[in-house]
Design an enzyme around this catalytic site. Structure first.
Site, PDB file in Angstrom:
ATOM      1  N   ASP A   1      34.341  31.719  35.036  1.00 26.12           N
ATOM      2  CA  ASP A   1      35.579  31.700  35.531  1.00 26.12           C
ATOM      3  C   ASP A   1      36.535  31.416  35.025  1.00 26.12           C
ATOM      4  O   ASP A   1      37.119  30.342  34.858  1.00 26.12           O
ATOM      5  CB  ASP A   1      35.352  30.668  36.904  1.00 26.12           C
ATOM      6  CG  ASP A   1      36.655  30.663  37.805  1.00 26.12           C
ATOM      7  OD1 ASP A   1      37.235  31.821  37.929  1.00 26.12           O
ATOM      8  OD2 ASP A   1      36.882  29.718  38.383  1.00 26.12           O
ATOM      9  N   SER A   2      36.933  32.176  33.877  1.00 29.46           N
ATOM     10  CA  SER A   2      38.043  31.907  33.000  1.00 29.46           C
ATOM     11  C   SER A   2      38.808  33.245  32.769  1.00 29.46           C
ATOM     12  O   SER A   2      38.999  33.474  31.434  1.00 29.46           O
ATOM     13  CB  SER A   2      37.552  31.152  31.668  1.00 29.46           C
ATOM     14  OG  SER A   2      38.724  30.758  30.681  1.00 29.46           O
TER      15      SER A   2
END
Length: 313
Positions: A69-70
């Site tokens: 989640d980047s």
């Protein structure tokens, strides 16, 4: 009468769009619940269990795609997943986690426009810089300038087609360990820029920051939270603080993660599946959720050979 007016008048009538239904829930008395989902299956399960609105979680969708989640998954990939959700549960409001908007005002409004076209009820953008890191990991969470983020909000509002489409502004001021004044000032600026709701994020293990924010918040814009780390209070407790909605952001995915890991470990260790049947869903439950019987009835209806004698008179 728009969805906001319906809520004020206690009218639970249907509205024209998913955005209108979400807007109604955010303005209705109490705190609504949005269940975090990541694909069509998780959306179906959540709705079958009674949830009226869904949160298309960036963390959960990224994890389902096999990445971090980047901002490692593209926004087109994530919106494809959102489309599987809106197709699976038509009419149920899906609020999409749009991270930072993947760039400037233009990419944010393009994201919002595409989300609207695939049937989402709204989008939520956070005020960190791109690329971002998940809020619960690490401490390097740099915020965007207020004026820049307000521009994203205005661009999305100006571009939306459905007047009830919801744009949520999320501030990470408390995540970034900035003073409460900063969170309040940013929230006020985002509301002034046109945000339909605010998302105040905290990763403390108690709701004290949220309670303090609500005590000092003087605006009328609905406030959402995601009590991932301060998980003791109930929805009713949060409603008493004036919270409009609670997002259970990642619990469905984390439950699936644990269940898949455990069953893989068990099968590998036991070298068979004789000991796990009572720990997994029966196939008939899956067939029921997806209405296999309905498909069978349709096949009987639409694939039977016509009665030629009747057709020819």
């Amino acid at each position: 009468m728009n969805a906001t007016e319906q809520a004020a008048n206690g009218d639970r009538g249907t509205t024209r769009s998913a955005g209108g239904r979400l807007r109604y829930l955010l303005h209705a008395p109490g705190a609504c619940q949005l269940m975090g989902v990541h694909d069509g299956l998780s959306a179906r399960i959540a709705v079958a269990e009674g949830f009226e609105a869904l949160w298309a979680s960036g963390l959960c969708m990224s994890t389902a795609r096999g990445v971090r989640d980047s901002d490692e998954a593209s926004w087109t990939e994530l919106l494809t997943l959102v489309g599987t959700m809106t197709d699976a549960v038509p009419g149920v409001p899906v609020l999409v986690d749009g991270d930072t908007g993947y760039g400037n005002f233009n990419t944010a409004r393009r994201f919002a426009g595409r989300a609207e076209r695939v049937g989402a009820a709204g989008v939520c953008f956070e005020d960190k810089v791109f690329p971002k890191m998940n809020s619960f990991f690490g401490d390097g969470h740099q915020l965007a300038p207020v004026a820049e983020f307000c521009g994203k909000i205005r661009a999305c509002k100006d571009a939306q087609r459905d007047p009830d489409f919801v744009v949520v502004a999320r501030t990470e001021a408390l995540i970034s360990k900035l003073p409460m004044e900063e969170a309040l000032d940013r929230a006020a600026a985002y509301a002034e820029a046109g945000a339909d709701a605010l998302f105040i994020h905290s990763r403390m293990n108690t709701p004290q920051q949220i309670a303090t924010f609500m005590e000092r918040w003087e605006g009328s814009t609905p406030v959402l939270i995601a009590p991932t780390t301060y998980h003791t209070p109930s929805v009713d407790d949060f409603a008493a603080l004036g919270i409009a909605g609670c997002i259970w952001a990642n619990h469905s995915m984390r439950a699936a993660f644990a269940a898949m890991r455990d069953v893989c470990q068990r099968i590998r260790t036991d070298r068979g599946i004789y000991g796990i049947e009572d720990q997994v869903a029966p196939l008939k439950e899956i067939f029921g959720l997806f209405d296999y019987e309905g498909l069978e009835k349709d096949e009987n209806c639409y694939t039977q050979a016509p009665d030629l004698a009747a057709v020819q008179g």
